[in-house]
Design a protein around this motif. Structure first.
Motif, mmCIF file in Angstrom:
data_model
loop_
_atom_site.group_PDB
_atom_site.id
_atom_site.type_symbol
_atom_site.label_atom_id
_atom_site.label_comp_id
_atom_site.label_asym_id
_atom_site.label_seq_id
_atom_site.Cartn_x
_atom_site.Cartn_y
_atom_site.Cartn_z
ATOM 1 N N GLU A 133 0.696 -1.306 0.238
ATOM 2 C CA GLU A 133 -0.123 -0.045 0.104
ATOM 3 C C GLU A 133 0.857 1.251 -0.064
ATOM 4 O OE1 GLU A 133 -2.952 -0.435 2.874
ATOM 5 O OE2 GLU A 133 -3.741 1.413 2.512
ATOM 6 N N GLU A 134 2.088 1.180 0.470
ATOM 7 C CA GLU A 134 2.696 2.392 0.583
ATOM 8 C C GLU A 134 3.969 2.302 -0.541
ATOM 9 O OE1 GLU A 134 2.361 4.264 3.165
ATOM 10 O OE2 GLU A 134 1.085 2.882 3.946
ATOM 11 N N PHE A 135 4.018 0.993 -1.165
ATOM 12 C CA PHE A 135 4.967 1.078 -2.374
ATOM 13 C C PHE A 135 4.646 2.080 -3.506
ATOM 14 C CE2 PHE A 135 6.207 -1.388 -6.184
ATOM 15 C CZ PHE A 135 7.580 -1.379 -6.096
ATOM 16 N N PHE A 136 3.497 2.170 -4.071
ATOM 17 C CA PHE A 136 2.960 2.819 -4.985
ATOM 18 C C PHE A 136 2.808 4.160 -4.908
ATOM 19 C CE2 PHE A 136 1.417 -1.604 -5.246
ATOM 20 C CZ PHE A 136 2.120 -2.061 -6.633
ATOM 21 N N ILE A 137 3.110 4.999 -5.636
ATOM 22 C CA ILE A 137 2.910 6.686 -5.249
ATOM 23 C C ILE A 137 2.403 7.497 -6.540
ATOM 24 C CG2 ILE A 137 4.777 6.911 -3.627
ATOM 25 C CD1 ILE A 137 6.681 7.835 -5.963
ATOM 26 N N GLY A 138 1.672 8.401 -6.168
ATOM 27 C CA GLY A 138 0.735 9.011 -7.171
ATOM 28 C C GLY A 138 1.503 10.354 -7.443
ATOM 29 N N PRO A 139 1.018 11.159 -8.652
ATOM 30 C CA PRO A 139 1.743 12.073 -9.087
ATOM 31 C C PRO A 139 1.936 13.467 -8.143
ATOM 32 C CG PRO A 139 -0.412 12.064 -9.979
ATOM 33 C CD PRO A 139 -0.112 10.811 -9.268
ATOM 34 N N ALA A 140 1.079 13.400 -6.933
ATOM 35 C CA ALA A 140 1.408 14.504 -5.946
ATOM 36 C C ALA A 140 2.493 14.225 -5.337
ATOM 37 C CB ALA A 140 0.019 14.699 -5.152
ATOM 38 N N VAL A 141 2.873 12.980 -5.174
ATOM 39 C CA VAL A 141 4.357 12.801 -4.424
ATOM 40 C C VAL A 141 5.558 12.622 -5.430
ATOM 41 C CG1 VAL A 141 5.357 10.941 -3.152
ATOM 42 C CG2 VAL A 141 3.090 11.115 -2.903
ATOM 43 N N ASP A 142 5.439 12.220 -6.553
ATOM 44 C CA ASP A 142 6.575 12.313 -7.559
ATOM 45 C C ASP A 142 5.792 12.204 -8.882
ATOM 46 O OD1 ASP A 142 8.519 12.149 -9.017
ATOM 47 O OD2 ASP A 142 9.951 10.918 -7.738
ATOM 48 N N ARG B 117 -10.848 -6.529 2.636
ATOM 49 C CA ARG B 117 -10.077 -5.221 1.966
ATOM 50 C C ARG B 117 -10.452 -5.536 0.480
ATOM 51 N NH1 ARG B 117 -4.902 -3.747 4.737
ATOM 52 N NH2 ARG B 117 -3.753 -3.557 2.661
ATOM 53 N N VAL B 118 -10.775 -4.391 0.079
ATOM 54 C CA VAL B 118 -11.402 -4.057 -1.376
ATOM 55 C C VAL B 118 -10.370 -2.983 -2.021
ATOM 56 C CG1 VAL B 118 -13.358 -3.633 -2.788
ATOM 57 C CG2 VAL B 118 -13.605 -4.524 -0.441
ATOM 58 N N VAL B 119 -10.028 -3.255 -3.267
ATOM 59 C CA VAL B 119 -9.199 -2.334 -3.960
ATOM 60 C C VAL B 119 -9.391 -2.659 -5.572
ATOM 61 C CG1 VAL B 119 -6.492 -1.986 -4.427
ATOM 62 C CG2 VAL B 119 -7.413 -3.364 -2.217
ATOM 63 N N CYS B 120 -9.260 -1.234 -6.008
ATOM 64 C CA CYS B 120 -9.578 -1.160 -7.447
ATOM 65 C C CYS B 120 -8.226 -0.685 -7.981
ATOM 66 C CB CYS B 120 -10.825 -0.195 -7.660
ATOM 67 S SG CYS B 120 -12.286 -0.557 -7.473
ATOM 68 N N GLY B 121 -8.056 -1.114 -9.301
ATOM 69 C CA GLY B 121 -7.024 -0.717 -10.198
ATOM 70 C C GLY B 121 -7.625 0.054 -11.394
ATOM 71 N N ALA B 122 -6.705 0.961 -12.061
ATOM 72 C CA ALA B 122 -7.216 1.662 -13.037
ATOM 73 C C ALA B 122 -7.995 2.701 -12.872
ATOM 74 C CB ALA B 122 -7.742 0.825 -14.334
ATOM 75 N N VAL B 123 -8.180 3.129 -11.601
ATOM 76 C CA VAL B 123 -9.165 4.166 -11.301
ATOM 77 C C VAL B 123 -8.261 5.472 -10.672
ATOM 78 C CG1 VAL B 123 -11.186 3.001 -11.083
ATOM 79 C CG2 VAL B 123 -9.744 3.353 -9.057
ATOM 80 N N GLU B 124 -6.963 5.276 -10.257
ATOM 81 C CA GLU B 124 -6.131 6.298 -9.723
ATOM 82 C C GLU B 124 -4.607 5.831 -10.168
ATOM 83 O OE1 GLU B 124 -6.894 6.698 -5.605
ATOM 84 O OE2 GLU B 124 -5.004 7.841 -5.292
ATOM 85 N N ILE C 128 -2.270 4.842 -8.219
ATOM 86 C CA ILE C 128 -2.102 3.824 -7.376
ATOM 87 C C ILE C 128 -3.245 2.966 -7.161
ATOM 88 C CG2 ILE C 128 -0.235 5.346 -5.937
ATOM 89 C CD1 ILE C 128 -2.559 5.709 -3.758
ATOM 90 N N PRO C 129 -2.822 1.702 -6.945
ATOM 91 C CA PRO C 129 -4.256 0.809 -6.490
ATOM 92 C C PRO C 129 -4.844 1.482 -5.424
ATOM 93 C CG PRO C 129 -1.979 -0.303 -6.474
ATOM 94 C CD PRO C 129 -1.636 1.040 -6.440
#
Ligand SMILES: Cc1cc2nc3c(=O)[nH]c(=O)nc-3n(C[C@H](O)[C@H](O)[C@H](O)COP(=O)(O)OP(=O)(O)OC[C@H]3O[C@@H](n4cnc5c(N)ncnc54)[C@H](O)[C@@H]3O)c2cc1C
Ligand code: SF4
Length: 329
Positions: A195-204, A264-271, A273-274
């Motif tokens: 959960e911490e491994f993936f980062i969004g554009p606001a981080v980098d 735990r429920v997680v979606c991909g391809a909407v953000e 990061i998962p």
């Protein structure tokens, strides 16, 4: 020269992790780690990225294999998606990951592609992959987020100049399983929650993960807690052949009789990061697994979504996938 030919590069084939780490350090920005090559080779063929040297990880035995560990599993980062999809132990304990791996690309690609490479792969935004100078590539505009932009594959959440999504099918499954990534680097080893491994554009905006230059993912660990839980994976694509997800969902439910004890429920391809759906999880924990609970989950799944021009269809798609995940796990 044909655009199908890759420009030349030096090729290093270390057979130890230590050798690969040293090469990465020495080569610095000129080096590029390659596992199955199914993401990397596209970049090179299109000449959009041109490293001087490849460090091929495929000869390092220590990065391969699926082992039982502390009641859970440790999957070597170089395990192929076919190995994961067909592994008896993954299928029996963590089916959601086997199903996600089985839905990536085509059989030929899954035979070469690795779990580590699938988790570390780069964004698939058309503009970026074509090599244009958008924000993610270090430029000063987003071509997808314009009135003329082709953005039906892009994000509903977490936009920050870039609106690209995570293209990985295995990432939501690993996050749903509360997996961790073992990362080796010049400073030694660290273990990071998926959960911490993936980062969004606001981080980098130039990276999809927290990996620092010279770091190598050696394994993915799945904890005993979720072994044998009830699982769901579904991926919706435009085409009934190899294709990236428009939206995918991975869910894990631990039951106490007919009541959902943990989820735990997680979606991909909407953000980028998962996207872990914590509001959905909170709403369903303690509830019976039935149509009514699933309807509530669907209703709140996409709360806060901010669609761009052509991806509004992802909102009901996400709601329906989450509803089905909760009902049919
Ligand atoms: C036609 C096509 C269709 C596809 N469809 C899908 C799809 O439906 N779903 C999906 O999820 N993906 C899809 N992909 C993407 C591709 O299949 C996956 O990204 C694949 O799993 C990548 O794994 P790899 O080992 O081949 O990665 P590589 O290309 O070897 O590496 C990918 C990236 O990760 C880095 N990397 C690799 N391993 C490590 C490691 N151990 N430590 C640190 N960094 C590492 C590399 O440096 C590189 O930047 C598709 C690709 C193609 C070409
Ligand atoms: S969405 Fe991101 S990757 Fe795509 S053009 Fe915009 S800035 Fe570039």
């Amino acid at each position: 020269m044909s655009r199908d030919m890759m420009p030349s590069f030096e090729l290093y084939q270390p057979d130890t992790l230590e050798g690969a780490l040293k090469l990465s350090k020495d080569l610095d920005k000129d080096g590029w780690l390659v596992a199955g090559g199914q993401d990397s080779y596209d970049w090179f063929k299109d000449r959009a990225k041109r490293p001087g040297a490849l460090v091929d990880l495929s000869g390092i035995a220590a990065l391969k294999g699926i082992r039982e560990k502390d009641g859970g599993l440790e999957i070597g980062a170089l395990s192929t998606l076919t190995e994961i999809a067909e592994s008896e132990v993954v299928k029996s304990k963590y089916t959601v990951l086997a199903r996600a791996a089985a839905r990536v690309a085509s059989p030929q690609i899954r035979n070469a592609a690795t779990l580590g490479g699938n988790l570390c792969q780069d964004a698939r935004c058309w503009y970026y992959r074509a090599g244009v100078d958008c924000y993610r590539a270090g430029g000063n505009t987003c071509y997808a987020d314009t009135p003329q932009g082709q953005n039906r594959e892009h994000c509903l959440f977490g936009a920050s100049r870039c609106i690209a999504v995570t293209p990985s099918d295995t990432a939501p499954a690993v996050v749903a399983l509360e997996g961790t990534l073992v990362i080796a680097g010049p400073q030694g080893e660290r273990v990071v929650a998926a959960e911490e491994f993936f980062i969004g554009p606001a981080v980098d905006i130039t990276r999809m993960t927290i990996l620092k230059p010279g770091e190598i993912v050696t394994a993915v660990r799945l904890p005993a807690k979720w072994a044998g839980a009830k699982f769901y994976f579904e991926k919706v694509t435009d085409r009934a052949t190899w294709d990236f997800a428009l939206v995918n969902v991975a869910a894990a439910l631990i039951m106490d009789g007919t009541t959902i004890k943990d989820a735990r429920v997680v979606c991909g391809a909407v953000e980028c990061i998962p996207r872990r759906l914590k509001a959905v999880e909170q709403a369903i924990i303690g509830q019976p697994q039935n149509d009514e609970t699933a309807m509530v989950a669907g209703r709140i799944a996409a709360q806060g979504a901010t669609p761009v021009q052509y991806n509004g269809y992802k909102v009901p798609l996400m709601e329906n996938l989450v509803r089905r995940a909760v009902r049919d796990s």
